[in-house]
Each structure stands twice: as structure tokens, then as C-alpha cells.
Design an enzyme around this catalytic site. Sequence first.
Site, PDB file in Angstrom:
ATOM      1  N   TYR A 132      22.955  73.855   5.990  1.00  0.00           N
ATOM      2  CA  TYR A 132      22.886  72.397   6.104  1.00  0.00           C
ATOM      3  C   TYR A 132      24.282  71.785   6.016  1.00  0.00           C
ATOM      4  O   TYR A 132      24.671  70.957   6.856  1.00  0.00           O
ATOM      5  CB  TYR A 132      21.986  71.838   5.004  1.00  0.00           C
ATOM      6  CG  TYR A 132      21.697  70.368   5.146  1.00  0.00           C
ATOM      7  CD1 TYR A 132      20.659  69.926   5.955  1.00  0.00           C
ATOM      8  CD2 TYR A 132      22.462  69.411   4.479  1.00  0.00           C
ATOM      9  CE1 TYR A 132      20.386  68.571   6.102  1.00  0.00           C
ATOM     10  CE2 TYR A 132      22.203  68.062   4.615  1.00  0.00           C
ATOM     11  CZ  TYR A 132      21.168  67.647   5.425  1.00  0.00           C
ATOM     12  OH  TYR A 132      20.914  66.301   5.578  1.00  0.00           O
ATOM     13  N   LYS A 139      26.226  69.840   9.112  1.00  0.00           N
ATOM     14  CA  LYS A 139      26.588  68.431   9.013  1.00  0.00           C
ATOM     15  C   LYS A 139      28.097  68.215   9.094  1.00  0.00           C
ATOM     16  O   LYS A 139      28.559  67.202   9.638  1.00  0.00           O
ATOM     17  CB  LYS A 139      26.015  67.838   7.718  1.00  0.00           C
ATOM     18  CG  LYS A 139      24.491  67.776   7.699  1.00  0.00           C
ATOM     19  CD  LYS A 139      23.926  66.967   8.873  1.00  0.00           C
ATOM     20  CE  LYS A 139      22.430  66.781   8.778  1.00  0.00           C
ATOM     21  NZ  LYS A 139      21.877  65.962   9.875  1.00  0.00           N
TER      22      LYS A 139
END
Length: 307
Positions: free
Chosen positions: A150, A154
Amino acid sequence: MKRSLSGQVVLVTGAARGIGEHTAREAAARGARLALVGLEPERLSAVAGELGAVWFPADVTDQAGLTAAVDQVKEAYGRIDAVVANAGVASRGTIATGDVEALVRTVEVNLVGVMRTAAACLPHLIETRGYLLIVASAAAYAALPGMAPYCASKAGVEHFGNAVRLEVAHHGVAVGTAHPSWIDTDLVRDAQDDLPSFRETLRRLPPPMGSTTSVQRCAAAFVDALERRRRKVFVPRSVALMYWMRTFLNSRLTEKFLESQARRSVPLMEEQVRALGRGFGASTAEPPAPRRKDRPEPGFIADRYHR
């Protein structure tokens, strides 16, 4: 300069729930015409029905399906003025012990899905000198154990947005990246319910990383960004401090503090993930099964644009 959204066509990916759904609702309340794209047809249909929007099922990692959906939005409305590339997921577990397919899927949806969305939408945004808002995260600035895919996705999304902004500036297209911290959505609630260790980690973090913001407040900030074509969006605004302090947040000093916490929390989290027996939260939509080549593409007949 603030621009009215009245009559503007706004396309939102990942619009069936969470930030995407509420951003669509807020944009519609300010007069925008909405196009919803996502993986949950029943939820998309219900939200679109309330908003008088069009909707199209598509997986952002499937370029052909995504491009077809975007082209149908253009056919339905005649133009696309703004796009919110919001679709995202969060896997469970560490690289050493987690379900590798779930970890890879996280990067595919969050980063590759944004790239595919931009590729499908930018020709239409160039026509309208429009605006692309890409949803990154506060996780682009600081790493946490158990969130490696994640955080990586990002951080990649932020730099992708920074580069694309330069590529399309001469066309009059503006590009922004949004950086929410924890938002009160199914994605965050699922993580807290699945992993008590995650909930405890959040409790120990300093603000803004340790606090949760309402999804309505996040959606309002995103729609303000659409109206003002913002370059950066921080939710809550204190996330801007993380942006400016990112060197310190990734320093050896901070890392040593996190390591001391991780020695206890990571083994506990890995144990909880093993017991959980799945790589994603209960509300995360599954990608559609591959279509058999001997079956024709589904047609859009009477309800062609899913109004």
C-alpha cells in the site's frame, strides 16, 4: 480560482462505496453530472439511481474494459471535464508471510490502475482542458509495517501524478494528487475489525496518523479540489505537515522508533492474518472472472447507459 461544477461531467472510479461514493454524492450536490465506474454493479446502480448518474462496471486493471467504460461515458454525455482516480484496495499481511497475490493485487489496483485510468481518460480531458485528481495517501510520506504494498503504491501514485502534471500542462489539463490519512470507510473499518494489532497501532500513532476523518469531510475536500483544480489535497489539512517533514519521517531516528514498536506488533499481526485466512477486507470487491473468448461481449440495450 474557483470554478462551478454545475453541468460539468465528473467521472469517479471506485464509486460504489467509501470515498468514491461520497465524492460522487458531494459533486452531484454541487450540480455536476456524474459517471460512476467500479466493480460492484448492485451498489453502483443504487448510487447512480439516487444521483441521476450513468454507471459502468469496470476493473481499473483491465485496460480494454476500462477504456470501453470511459468511451461510453463520453458517448453518454458528450464530454468529460474531471476525473477522480479513486479506486484502491489494501491487502493484509507482511511480504514474508502474506498472500503474495493479494499484495501484488494491491499495487496493480492502486498504482497500475491509476496509470490505466489516466491513459483512458486523458484524451478526453485534453479536449475539455479538464482536471485529473489522483488519490494517493498520507502513506506516500511515511511507511508502516504490514502496509508495504500500500505504501509503495501510494508513493508511486504521487510521483506518477507529479510527472503526468508536467506532461499535460501544455494542453491546459491540471493534475492533482490527494493525500488522505485514515478515513472512516469500509476499507479502514475492515482493517480495524480484522486486525486488533492494527487498531492498537493506530491508537499509538501521533496525529494526524493516529486519527480518523469522516468520509463526508474527505469528500468535501475532494470536491473543493475539483472546483479549484488543486495541485495537492491533504485530508485532514495537518497531513501537509507530513508532506513537508517526509525526510524526517523516513529518517533513521523515526525508523528506530517504529522498529521498537514493530518487534511486538508485527509477529502479532502476522498471527492474526494467518487466522483470518484472507488477503483483503470483507468489503473489498473481487475482480470479475476472466471472460471466456467464445462468449460475446455483453450488449447495452434498453438500459444502455445504466441510468
